[in-house]
Design a protein around this motif. Structure first.
Motif, PDB file in Angstrom:
ATOM      1  N   SER A  38      -8.393   2.641   6.858  1.00 40.83           N
ATOM      2  CA  SER A  38      -8.888   1.263   6.761  1.00 40.83           C
ATOM      3  C   SER A  38     -10.412   1.200   6.870  1.00 40.83           C
ATOM      4  O   SER A  38     -11.043   0.311   6.296  1.00 40.83           O
ATOM      5  CB  SER A  38      -8.244   0.386   7.830  1.00 40.83           C
ATOM      6  OG  SER A  38      -8.366   1.008   9.086  1.00 40.83           O
ATOM      7  N   THR A  39     -11.024   2.152   7.559  1.00 39.04           N
ATOM      8  CA  THR A  39     -12.472   2.062   7.808  1.00 39.04           C
ATOM      9  C   THR A  39     -13.319   2.043   6.531  1.00 39.04           C
ATOM     10  O   THR A  39     -14.226   1.211   6.421  1.00 39.04           O
ATOM     11  CB  THR A  39     -12.938   3.189   8.753  1.00 39.04           C
ATOM     12  OG1 THR A  39     -12.007   3.292   9.828  1.00 39.04           O
ATOM     13  CG2 THR A  39     -14.333   2.910   9.295  1.00 39.04           C
ATOM     14  N   ARG A 167       1.271   1.557  10.754  1.00 41.17           N
ATOM     15  CA  ARG A 167       0.928   0.153  10.537  1.00 41.17           C
ATOM     16  C   ARG A 167       0.877  -0.190   9.046  1.00 41.17           C
ATOM     17  O   ARG A 167       0.961  -1.344   8.673  1.00 41.17           O
ATOM     18  CB  ARG A 167      -0.387  -0.205  11.238  1.00 41.17           C
ATOM     19  CG  ARG A 167      -1.638   0.456  10.676  1.00 41.17           C
ATOM     20  CD  ARG A 167      -2.823   0.223  11.627  1.00 41.17           C
ATOM     21  NE  ARG A 167      -4.122   0.528  11.065  1.00 41.17           N
ATOM     22  CZ  ARG A 167      -4.643   1.747  11.004  1.00 41.17           C
ATOM     23  NH1 ARG A 167      -3.954   2.782  11.454  1.00 41.17           N
ATOM     24  NH2 ARG A 167      -5.841   1.940  10.499  1.00 41.17           N
TER      25      ARG A 167
HETATM   26  C1  GLP Z   1      -5.861   8.783   7.986  1.00 42.39           C
HETATM   27  C2  GLP Z   1      -6.694   9.556   6.971  1.00 42.39           C
HETATM   28  C3  GLP Z   1      -8.062   9.911   7.513  1.00 42.39           C
HETATM   29  C4  GLP Z   1      -8.691   8.683   8.141  1.00 42.39           C
HETATM   30  C5  GLP Z   1      -7.839   8.230   9.295  1.00 42.39           C
HETATM   31  C6  GLP Z   1      -8.430   7.081  10.082  1.00 42.39           C
HETATM   32  O1  GLP Z   1      -5.172   9.592   8.856  1.00 42.39           O
HETATM   33  N1  GLP Z   1      -6.055  10.773   6.561  1.00 42.39           N
HETATM   34  O2  GLP Z   1      -8.874  10.425   6.455  1.00 42.39           O
HETATM   35  O3  GLP Z   1      -9.996   8.987   8.583  1.00 42.39           O
HETATM   36  O4  GLP Z   1      -6.592   7.835   8.743  1.00 42.39           O
HETATM   37  O5  GLP Z   1      -8.033   5.866   9.531  1.00 42.39           O
HETATM   38  P1  GLP Z   1      -8.633   4.460   9.911  1.00 42.39           P
HETATM   39  O6  GLP Z   1      -9.948   4.403   9.213  1.00 42.39           O
HETATM   40  O7  GLP Z   1      -7.644   3.493   9.360  1.00 42.39           O
HETATM   41  O8  GLP Z   1      -8.771   4.419  11.390  1.00 42.39           O
END
Ligand code: GLP
Length: 241
Positions: A38-39, A167
């Motif tokens: 999501s980031t 989620r």
């Molecule tokens: C997943 C992806 C990663 C990502 C991580 C964090 O596991 N494989 O590349 O950095 O989620 O996700 P979020 O940015 O939603 O916290």
């Protein structure tokens, strides 16, 4: 390692997009390593805006994504291929044939992984790799473990990652338990790395990864050794450093 502290998610996303913008402006045929989660969504939104304003041209760009769930088709709305199409590829003038994501449907893990390494090598390596940060310190899907795995490989996702990523699925049972991911060397070989982490729930991991010991138990900590790594944080993610 450079750390950029932005005031909030939007400012961090803009800073991150501007670093990618600078990369493509200075080298229009860049190979971009891209990330899901999501980031980076805000980063992709800013890149789309720059493209729509006529300031950014993706026509010569190639891309390689970090990872993909094993067993998911690119048309599955939870696949990372689908995510990239939705958030970036279908909104800018990138040549879709030049966008690469590990083949989640290849059942032979060795083949899927060696094919992916061959694609990256044939492109001459990655100019800029964008990364998110897993809550447990993972990058791509390189989960905490006893040793760094170098090249693209198949991983068993940890319980905490399955939980965190559930989620996006209708139930936890639907989250695939395996994924293909670039390895630590694949990532570290990128000429530039930009990692974005935002939100209070990443603050502890940010502190451990970038101010603690370098250890495969916190995979992102290896980035301390990269010669050109920029970490973009919002105030919440930077609150413990
Ligand atoms: C997943 C992806 C990663 C990502 C991580 C964090 O596991 N494989 O590349 O950095 O989620 O996700 P979020 O940015 O939603 O916290």
């Amino acid at each position: 390692m450079r750390i950029i502290k932005a005031k909030d998610y939007d400012a961090a996303s803009k800073a991150c997009a501007n670093l990618i913008f600078a990369q493509v402006v200075t080298k229009p045929d860049s190979v971009l390593g891209l990330a899901t989660g999501s980031t980076p969504i805000g980063t992709y939104e800013h890149l789309v805006r720059l493209y729509e304003a006529g300031d950014l041209d993706f026509s010569q760009v190639h891309s390689v994504n970090l990872d993909e769930y094993k067993g998911l088709d690119g048309d599955n709305d939870q696949s990372y291929r689908y995510f990239m199409n939705e958030h970036l590829f279908s909104k800018v003038n990138i040549n879709k044939e030049w966008t690469n994501v590990p083949n989640g449907l290849e059942p032979d893990a060795d083949k899927a992984c060696s094919d992916y390494e061959a694609i990256i090598a044939s492109l001459g390596g990655i100019d800029l790799q964008l990364l998110g940060l897993g809550p447990n310190g993972h990058i791509g899907f390189n989960e905490p473990c006893d040793e760094f795995v170098k090249l693209t490989h198949c991983v068993d996702l940890t319980e905490s990652t399955i939980e965190a990523n559930s989620r996006f699925f209708s139930s936890k049972d639907e989250v695939p338990t395996k994924a293909y991911t670039m390895g630590i060397k694949t990532i570290m070989d990128a000429k530039k790395i930009v990692l974005i982490a935002t939100g209070r729930n990443k603050a502890e991991t940010v502190k451990k990864a970038f101010f603690g010991p370098i250890t495969p138990n916190v995979p992102a900590s290896i980035l301390q050794l990269h010669p050109d790594c920029t970490v973009v944080l919002d105030a919440d993610a930077a609150s413990l450093i």
